[in-house]
Scaffold this motif. Structure first.
Motif, PDB file in Angstrom:
ATOM      1  N   ARG A 243     132.710  26.236  46.599  1.00 40.45           N
ATOM      2  CA  ARG A 243     133.995  27.178  46.599  1.00 40.45           C
ATOM      3  C   ARG A 243     133.922  28.654  46.312  1.00 40.45           C
ATOM      4  NH1 ARG A 243     135.829  22.630  43.449  1.00 40.45           N
ATOM      5  NH2 ARG A 243     136.298  20.972  44.928  1.00 40.45           N
ATOM      6  N   GLU A 244     133.175  28.761  45.061  1.00 40.76           N
ATOM      7  CA  GLU A 244     133.351  30.395  44.748  1.00 40.76           C
ATOM      8  C   GLU A 244     132.280  31.248  45.642  1.00 40.76           C
ATOM      9  OE1 GLU A 244     131.756  30.125  40.564  1.00 40.76           O
ATOM     10  OE2 GLU A 244     133.350  29.174  39.944  1.00 40.76           O
ATOM     11  N   LEU A 245     131.129  30.573  46.214  1.00 42.31           N
ATOM     12  CA  LEU A 245     130.204  31.092  47.146  1.00 42.31           C
ATOM     13  C   LEU A 245     131.192  31.573  48.289  1.00 42.31           C
ATOM     14  CD1 LEU A 245     127.726  32.011  48.442  1.00 42.31           C
ATOM     15  CD2 LEU A 245     127.262  29.786  49.181  1.00 42.31           C
ATOM     16  N   CYS A 246     131.888  30.746  48.892  1.00 45.09           N
ATOM     17  CA  CYS A 246     132.556  30.916  50.225  1.00 45.09           C
ATOM     18  C   CYS A 246     133.692  32.006  49.912  1.00 45.09           C
ATOM     19  CB  CYS A 246     133.399  29.357  50.559  1.00 45.09           C
ATOM     20  SG  CYS A 246     132.255  28.374  51.058  1.00 45.09           S
ATOM     21  N   ARG A 247     134.346  32.063  48.674  1.00 45.95           N
ATOM     22  CA  ARG A 247     135.246  33.140  48.445  1.00 45.95           C
ATOM     23  C   ARG A 247     134.673  34.263  48.322  1.00 45.95           C
ATOM     24  NH1 ARG A 247     137.899  29.171  44.934  1.00 45.95           N
ATOM     25  NH2 ARG A 247     136.646  30.031  43.140  1.00 45.95           N
ATOM     26  N   GLU A 248     133.349  34.451  47.732  1.00 42.50           N
ATOM     27  CA  GLU A 248     132.512  35.767  47.642  1.00 42.50           C
ATOM     28  C   GLU A 248     132.174  36.491  49.034  1.00 42.50           C
ATOM     29  OE1 GLU A 248     129.620  34.779  44.980  1.00 42.50           O
ATOM     30  OE2 GLU A 248     130.758  34.610  43.161  1.00 42.50           O
ATOM     31  N   ARG A 249     131.727  35.424  49.879  1.00 45.97           N
ATOM     32  CA  ARG A 249     131.106  35.787  51.031  1.00 45.97           C
ATOM     33  C   ARG A 249     132.234  35.764  52.181  1.00 45.97           C
ATOM     34  NH1 ARG A 249     125.618  35.879  51.428  1.00 45.97           N
ATOM     35  NH2 ARG A 249     126.168  36.942  53.369  1.00 45.97           N
ATOM     36  N   ASP A 250     133.285  35.664  51.740  1.00 45.80           N
ATOM     37  CA  ASP A 250     134.401  35.606  52.753  1.00 45.80           C
ATOM     38  C   ASP A 250     134.201  34.660  53.877  1.00 45.80           C
ATOM     39  OD1 ASP A 250     137.015  36.260  53.635  1.00 45.80           O
ATOM     40  OD2 ASP A 250     136.142  37.777  54.805  1.00 45.80           O
ATOM     41  N   VAL A 251     133.930  33.532  53.521  1.00 46.04           N
ATOM     42  CA  VAL A 251     133.341  32.254  54.677  1.00 46.04           C
ATOM     43  C   VAL A 251     134.692  31.282  54.381  1.00 46.04           C
ATOM     44  CG1 VAL A 251     131.846  30.659  55.344  1.00 46.04           C
ATOM     45  CG2 VAL A 251     131.047  32.653  54.842  1.00 46.04           C
ATOM     46  N   PRO A 252     135.412  31.043  55.399  1.00 49.59           N
ATOM     47  CA  PRO A 252     136.385  29.961  55.556  1.00 49.59           C
ATOM     48  C   PRO A 252     135.777  28.667  54.920  1.00 49.59           C
ATOM     49  CG  PRO A 252     136.800  31.141  57.307  1.00 49.59           C
ATOM     50  CD  PRO A 252     135.458  31.714  56.814  1.00 49.59           C
ATOM     51  N   LEU A 253     136.165  28.020  54.021  1.00 50.92           N
ATOM     52  CA  LEU A 253     135.975  26.696  53.724  1.00 50.92           C
ATOM     53  C   LEU A 253     136.909  25.794  54.243  1.00 50.92           C
ATOM     54  CD1 LEU A 253     134.018  24.647  52.180  1.00 50.92           C
ATOM     55  CD2 LEU A 253     135.521  24.907  50.130  1.00 50.92           C
ATOM     56  N   LEU A 254     136.572  25.190  55.612  1.00 51.94           N
ATOM     57  CA  LEU A 254     137.738  24.335  56.211  1.00 51.94           C
ATOM     58  C   LEU A 254     138.046  23.290  55.468  1.00 51.94           C
ATOM     59  CD1 LEU A 254     136.395  24.801  59.994  1.00 51.94           C
ATOM     60  CD2 LEU A 254     138.097  26.317  58.551  1.00 51.94           C
ATOM     61  N   GLY A 255     137.264  22.566  55.021  1.00 53.74           N
ATOM     62  CA  GLY A 255     137.501  21.300  54.027  1.00 53.74           C
ATOM     63  C   GLY A 255     136.425  20.618  53.332  1.00 53.74           C
TER      64      GLY A 255
END
Length: 307
Positions: A243-255
């Motif tokens: 989750r933190e990686l997706c926030r840092e890289r601005d990648v939507p975590l769809l589910g």
């Protein structure tokens, strides 16, 4: 026609399972075609119980062949080969014609130019097959790379071309590609010129690390990327790292899809024609995957289709 590739930076994340589930959900609202670009371990046709229609031989590189009638046993080819691929069947007889180990030969051709007797030629080899088939969710293209063969990126390209042809004939609105693991040549061939990359990861340090590499590759190829966290409840620490990686890289975590031991059995029921609504209600994994696909479909509108 939209092209979506489901990939993972590493093996074992559930990428093929997720692709098969997406296919079952998507086929209810739009015509789809499929491609299994994991040519070294093509499992999507197995997951969908596909029927093979046709296969075409895929030519790989060339391998050296020594004509025993012309070989003088001088050993020049042995000295020219840097891969230890040339040997003599009888070491006690210095005049025994030399032979080539096809598994060790890299096809460089140095031995051809080094042979004074002109006894060596390079012969093309069959590296695998590019196949087409049918499934309950739509036509499918897939590849079978032979043991010890390389050029998997070229075979992936061949599989994609076949899948596009199948999609055009079927007038499909969506081409769904099951990509190979990793970030090497096969993955590049699978992702290039697609509309969306769905990165499937798992709640582990290696899962987060390899998802980050996949995100970096997608950025270089200018392909939009979203993420799905599979088996999310197996490690709270690992899930938080993703989750933190997706926030840092601005990648939507769809589910986030929970681990569901009964998922394989439910997938078999889907292939055999069971009612999807009933199964989704019984399986948290299926239900979560369906919700993820709904989020994937919401990505369609902002995307400009590639020409």
């Amino acid at each position: 026609m939209r092209t979506i590739v489901v990939a993972s930076g590493k093996g074992g994340t559930g990428k093929t399972t997720m692709t098969a589930l997406f296919a079952h959900v998507a086929t209810g609202t739009r015509g789809i075609a499929l491609a299994d670009a994991d040519v070294e371990a093509s499992n999507l046709p197995i997951a969908l119980l596909s029927q093979t229609i046709s296969c075409k031989a895929f030519s790989g590189g060339s391998t050296a062949r020594i004509d025993p009638q012309l070989c003088a046993g001088c050993g020049a080819c042995v000295r020219a080969c840097r891969f230890g691929a040339i040997y003599t069947p009888d070491e006690d007889d210095p005049f025994t014609p030399y032979a080539v180990d096809p598994w060790a030969c890299e096809g460089c051709g140095a031995c051809v130019y080094g042979c004074p007797a002109l006894a060596i030629t390079m012969e093309p080899q069959i590296a695998g097959e590019a196949c087409t088939g049918s499934s309950s969710v739509g036509p499918i293209a897939f590849g079978k790379l032979g043991p010890g063969q390389d050029l998997s990126g070229r075979l992936v390209t061949e599989v994609r071309e076949r899948a596009v042809q199948l999609a055009q004939v079927a007038e499909a609105e969506l081409l769904l590609i099951d990509g190979p693991p990793g970030v090497g040549c096969p993955t590049i061939a699978a992702i290039t010129n697609t509309d969306l990359l769905v990165g499937v990861t798992e709640p582990s340090r290696s899962g987060a690390h390899d998802l980050e590499r996949l995100i970096g590759l997608a950025a270089k190829l200018r392909v939009p990327v979203v993420a799905v966290l599979n088996k999310a409840d197996l490690s709270s620490e690992g899930a938080q790292g993703v989750r933190e990686l997706c926030r840092e890289r601005d990648v939507p975590l769809l589910g986030e899809v929970p681990f569901d031991p009964a998922l394989a059995g439910f997938m078999g029921d889907l292939v055999r024609g069971a009612d999807p609504g009933t199964l989704f209600a019984a399986s948290p994994g299926l239900k979560a995957a369906a919700e993820v696909w709904d989020c994937v479909e919401q990505q369609f509108e902002p995307l400009a289709p590639r020409l």
